[in-house]
Design an enzyme around this catalytic site. Structure first.
Site, PDB file in Angstrom:
ATOM      1  N   ARG A 223       0.832  -1.209   0.000  1.00 29.23           N
ATOM      2  CA  ARG A 223       0.000   0.000   0.000  1.00 29.23           C
ATOM      3  C   ARG A 223       0.866   1.258   0.000  1.00 29.23           C
ATOM      4  O   ARG A 223       0.531   2.267  -0.627  1.00 29.23           O
ATOM      5  CB  ARG A 223      -0.922  -0.011   1.220  1.00 29.23           C
ATOM      6  CG  ARG A 223      -1.967   1.093   1.210  1.00 29.23           C
ATOM      7  CD  ARG A 223      -3.056   0.825   2.225  1.00 29.23           C
ATOM      8  NE  ARG A 223      -4.034   1.911   2.238  1.00 29.23           N
ATOM      9  CZ  ARG A 223      -4.313   2.656   3.293  1.00 29.23           C
ATOM     10  NH1 ARG A 223      -3.716   2.417   4.455  1.00 29.23           N
ATOM     11  NH2 ARG A 223      -5.193   3.628   3.221  1.00 29.23           N
TER      12      ARG A 223
ATOM     13  N   HIS B  40       0.556   4.424  -2.621  1.00 30.62           N
ATOM     14  CA  HIS B  40       0.342   5.795  -2.157  1.00 30.62           C
ATOM     15  C   HIS B  40       1.500   6.702  -2.557  1.00 30.62           C
ATOM     16  O   HIS B  40       1.294   7.878  -2.841  1.00 30.62           O
ATOM     17  CB  HIS B  40       0.143   5.814  -0.639  1.00 30.62           C
ATOM     18  CG  HIS B  40      -1.244   5.453  -0.219  1.00 30.62           C
ATOM     19  ND1 HIS B  40      -2.016   6.260   0.596  1.00 30.62           N
ATOM     20  CD2 HIS B  40      -2.021   4.379  -0.518  1.00 30.62           C
ATOM     21  CE1 HIS B  40      -3.211   5.698   0.777  1.00 30.62           C
ATOM     22  NE2 HIS B  40      -3.223   4.547   0.113  1.00 30.62           N
TER      23      HIS B  40
ATOM     24  N   VAL C 220       1.200  10.110  -5.729  1.00 29.85           N
ATOM     25  CA  VAL C 220       1.433  11.502  -5.314  1.00 29.85           C
ATOM     26  C   VAL C 220       2.903  11.841  -5.594  1.00 29.85           C
ATOM     27  O   VAL C 220       3.800  11.256  -5.003  1.00 29.85           O
ATOM     28  CB  VAL C 220       1.121  11.709  -3.817  1.00 29.85           C
ATOM     29  CG1 VAL C 220       1.340  13.168  -3.423  1.00 29.85           C
ATOM     30  CG2 VAL C 220      -0.305  11.268  -3.488  1.00 29.85           C
TER      31      VAL C 220
ATOM     32  N   GLU D 183       3.962  14.634   3.282  1.00 23.91           N
ATOM     33  CA  GLU D 183       2.979  13.827   2.546  1.00 23.91           C
ATOM     34  C   GLU D 183       2.324  12.771   3.429  1.00 23.91           C
ATOM     35  O   GLU D 183       1.119  12.542   3.373  1.00 23.91           O
ATOM     36  CB  GLU D 183       3.701  13.165   1.366  1.00 23.91           C
ATOM     37  CG  GLU D 183       2.808  12.568   0.315  1.00 23.91           C
ATOM     38  CD  GLU D 183       3.614  12.074  -0.879  1.00 23.91           C
ATOM     39  OE1 GLU D 183       3.509  10.879  -1.203  1.00 23.91           O
ATOM     40  OE2 GLU D 183       4.348  12.889  -1.483  1.00 23.91           O
TER      41      GLU D 183
ATOM     42  N   ASN E 275      -3.302   9.589   4.165  1.00 21.21           N
ATOM     43  CA  ASN E 275      -2.151   8.722   4.429  1.00 21.21           C
ATOM     44  C   ASN E 275      -2.003   8.332   5.896  1.00 21.21           C
ATOM     45  O   ASN E 275      -1.122   7.536   6.236  1.00 21.21           O
ATOM     46  CB  ASN E 275      -0.859   9.404   3.962  1.00 21.21           C
ATOM     47  CG  ASN E 275      -0.675   9.327   2.463  1.00 21.21           C
ATOM     48  OD1 ASN E 275      -1.150   8.391   1.818  1.00 21.21           O
ATOM     49  ND2 ASN E 275      -0.002  10.312   1.890  1.00 21.21           N
TER      50      ASN E 275
ATOM     51  N   PRO F  54      -7.090   6.911  -4.623  1.00 20.89           N
ATOM     52  CA  PRO F  54      -8.432   6.318  -4.727  1.00 20.89           C
ATOM     53  C   PRO F  54      -9.132   6.303  -3.369  1.00 20.89           C
ATOM     54  O   PRO F  54      -8.506   6.035  -2.345  1.00 20.89           O
ATOM     55  CB  PRO F  54      -8.135   4.885  -5.194  1.00 20.89           C
ATOM     56  CG  PRO F  54      -6.754   4.913  -5.744  1.00 20.89           C
ATOM     57  CD  PRO F  54      -6.024   5.969  -4.983  1.00 20.89           C
TER      58      PRO F  54
ATOM     59  N   HIS G 116      -5.803  -5.924  -2.759  1.00 21.78           N
ATOM     60  CA  HIS G 116      -6.662  -6.014  -1.572  1.00 21.78           C
ATOM     61  C   HIS G 116      -6.851  -7.450  -1.106  1.00 21.78           C
ATOM     62  O   HIS G 116      -7.455  -7.685  -0.067  1.00 21.78           O
ATOM     63  CB  HIS G 116      -8.021  -5.368  -1.855  1.00 21.78           C
ATOM     64  CG  HIS G 116      -7.987  -3.879  -1.822  1.00 21.78           C
ATOM     65  ND1 HIS G 116      -9.056  -3.087  -2.177  1.00 21.78           N
ATOM     66  CD2 HIS G 116      -6.995  -3.015  -1.478  1.00 21.78           C
ATOM     67  CE1 HIS G 116      -8.728  -1.808  -2.055  1.00 21.78           C
ATOM     68  NE2 HIS G 116      -7.477  -1.736  -1.639  1.00 21.78           N
TER      69      HIS G 116
ATOM     70  N   ASP H   4      -3.636 -14.200  -3.657  1.00 21.58           N
ATOM     71  CA  ASP H   4      -4.314 -15.087  -4.602  1.00 21.58           C
ATOM     72  C   ASP H   4      -5.449 -14.330  -5.294  1.00 21.58           C
ATOM     73  O   ASP H   4      -5.557 -13.108  -5.167  1.00 21.58           O
ATOM     74  CB  ASP H   4      -4.834 -16.338  -3.885  1.00 21.58           C
ATOM     75  CG  ASP H   4      -5.721 -16.004  -2.684  1.00 21.58           C
ATOM     76  OD1 ASP H   4      -6.291 -14.879  -2.649  1.00 21.58           O
ATOM     77  OD2 ASP H   4      -5.860 -16.851  -1.776  1.00 21.58           O
TER      78      ASP H   4
END
Length: 325
Positions: A62, A66, A70, A87, A93, A163, A193, A253
């Site tokens: 992640r 991120h 940016v 940031e 964040n 997002p 995810h 997976d």
């Protein structure tokens, strides 16, 4: 004489374009002579961290997303500011897990011990993001290298670039398109995810305040919604989190996509990938064929790693990932 001068200037312009274009190319063997063991050094540091806590996997992955969305993939998200205005301090964040930062910082320290002042934090993060995918059962892929670290890290520049959990397909697709990524890339990268987790506050509206006629989002599978309500009751503490994939949360997976087919996407931005007829065929393909998902994810990660990169004489090679030189 005037004609000769114009020709000379034209040649000069062409040469400049060639040089700049050449500098902008990332390549897998960028550190072949300056730090040939960089990938194995990072891998060992990442492996040690993953053995300590699995949170390292989704946290590092992640962090890479991120960072790239940016200012580009330039490690700007790693900068720590004593004024709390970097940031990483932006509202979007604040939920980034500390284990992701710790993984990159420790990997960079290990690299610095062997190759001081050579490898950027941005490249360490890119390698680490690939490694956590592999270590959790996902696909391997070649990481392009040669990024330099950015010189800008400001909280105020984050809003609107990442997002959101309630985004629809059009908003998601447009955001990815701004970063030279297609809708297909977006659907593939959403598969990250499969090893992610989320704090309850990020999706509570879908459970308790979706609309006047239905407090629960009707696109939810009802038993799944009830399971989430038990894990995330109203007014639950801000630190409580649940797995994005409740079935194989520690395995990279394609179960994430199978969940979408059953109405078990945690965010609106997850479930919309199946709800929308434009993206549904790709979700079905990935749900039915894990190798297809793996190939797409690997290719899209390489494309993601090219977003807004600094190369050549741009940026710097930070000694400490949390501070500008």
């Amino acid at each position: 004489m005037g004609m000769e001068l114009r020709r000379s200037l034209l040649v000069g312009v062409v040469l400049v374009v060639v040089v700049v274009s050449g500098e902008a190319q990332l390549r897998p063997n960028f550190y072949q002579f300056t730090c040939p063991k960089v990938e194995s050094i990072v891998r060992q540091a990442v492996l040690k961290k993953v053995r300590q806590t699995f949170v390292t996997v989704p946290a590092t992955l992640r962090l890479f997303f991120h960072d790239c969305f940016v200012e580009g993939c330039d490690a700007s998200v790693l900068i720590a500011s004593p004024r709390g205005d970097a940031e990483k301090d932006a509202p979007d964040n604040l939920s980034l897990a500390g284990d992701g930062f710790d993984t990159v910082i420790k990997a960079k320290q290990a690299v610095e011990a062997r190759c001081p002042g050579v490898v950027s934090c941005a490249d360490v993060l890119a390698i680490a993001a690939r490694d956590v995918v592999v270590l959790s059962g996902g696909p391997s892929f070649t990481v392009e290298l040669g990024r330099r670290d950015g010189l800008i890290s400001q909280a105020r520049r984050v809003a609107g670039h990442l997002p959101g959990p309630d985004f629809n397909l059009n908003i998601l697709a447009n955001l990815f398109r701004m970063n030279n990524l297609t809708t297909h890339d977006m659907i593939a990268l959403s598969g990250a995810h499969t090893v992610g987790f989320s704090h309850c506050s990020r999706f509570a509206k879908r459970l308790y305040a979706f609309g006047p006629s239905s407090p629960v989002d009707p696109s939810f599978n009802l038993p799944y919604a009830q399971l989430l309500m038990r894990a995330c009751p109203r007014d639950v503490g801000p630190t409580i989190a649940v797995n994005m994939d409740p079935f194989t949360p520690t395995v990279f997976d394609n179960v994430y996509y199978r969940n979408l087919l059953k109405g078990e996407g945690l965010f609106t931005s997850d479930q919309v990938l199946f709800s929308n007829l434009l993206s549904r065929p790709v979700v079905k393909k990935f749900a039915a064929d894990q190798s297809s998902f793996f190939r797409a994810f690997a290719a899209s990660m390489v494309k993601l790693g090219r977003v807004g990169v600094k190369t050549g004489h741009q940026g710097e090679i930070r000694k400490d990932c949390t501070a500008f030189n």
